[in-house]
Design a protein around this motif. Structure first.
Motif, PDB file in Angstrom:
ATOM      1  N   TYR A 114       0.827  -1.199   0.000  1.00  0.00           N
ATOM      2  CA  TYR A 114       0.000   0.000   0.000  1.00  0.00           C
ATOM      3  C   TYR A 114       0.863   1.251   0.000  1.00  0.00           C
ATOM      4  N   HIS A 145     -12.543  -4.162   6.775  1.00  0.00           N
ATOM      5  CA  HIS A 145     -11.953  -3.699   5.522  1.00  0.00           C
ATOM      6  C   HIS A 145     -12.946  -2.717   4.931  1.00  0.00           C
ATOM      7  N   HIS A 170     -13.619   0.925   2.375  1.00  0.00           N
ATOM      8  CA  HIS A 170     -13.190   1.943   1.431  1.00  0.00           C
ATOM      9  C   HIS A 170     -14.037   3.182   1.661  1.00  0.00           C
ATOM     10  N   HIS A 198      -8.601   3.040   0.244  1.00  0.00           N
ATOM     11  CA  HIS A 198      -8.706   2.019   1.295  1.00  0.00           C
ATOM     12  C   HIS A 198      -8.522   2.725   2.649  1.00  0.00           C
TER      13      HIS A 198
HETATM   14 ZN    ZN Z   1      -9.114  -2.198   0.460  1.00  0.00          ZN
END
Ligand code: ZN
Length: 132
Positions: A51, A79, A81, A95
């Motif tokens: 990332y 998780h 976004h 993210h």
């Molecule tokens: Zn993600």
């Protein structure tokens, strides 16, 4: 299904993860709208398999946050976004990463029963994905 608000001034991922651990939620869907004091989002670099993080050190609107809850390292893991907008209406996103601080947030949470979804390392992508 739950509706609620998250605490002003707290880190998004810390607060959400604490809710799931405290309420023993291992499978769910999370969404919401609100605003952040500042934000940090990730972009996954496919070639580097890591990332890259982008920081926005200013107040922004959360036009949409969407995510899921499953199991990673034997505990609930969120998780998510997020898309964010500025004072000109420009929209950014990525993210959701640690370092995103809540100004105000209205959360809607769906909790599901059933087999746990467990994340583990995926060779093809380098990401912790769901496996059977
Ligand atoms: Zn993600």
């Amino acid at each position: 299904m739950f509706f609620g608000k998250l605490s002003h001034g707290k880190d998004f991922l810390v607060v959400m993860t604490a809710i799931f651990i405290n309420e023993n939620i291992s499978l769910g869907r999370v969404e919401g709208i609100g605003a952040v004091q500042r934000a940090r989002v990730g972009y996954y670099n496919h070639a580097e398999r890591e990332y890259q993080y982008i920081e926005f050190n200013k107040p922004l609107e959360i036009t949409k946050l969407f995510g899921n809850v499953s199991i990673k390292d034997n505990k609930p893991f969120v998780h998510a976004h997020v898309t964010l907008s500025d004072d000109k209406g420009n929209v950014f996103g990525g993210h959701l990463a640690p370092g995103t601080v809540i100004f105000a947030f209205e959360i809607i949470l769906n909790v599901f029963e059933g087999p746990e979804l467990i994340r583990s390392y995926d060779d093809l992508t380098g990401l912790p994905l769901w496996h059977d």
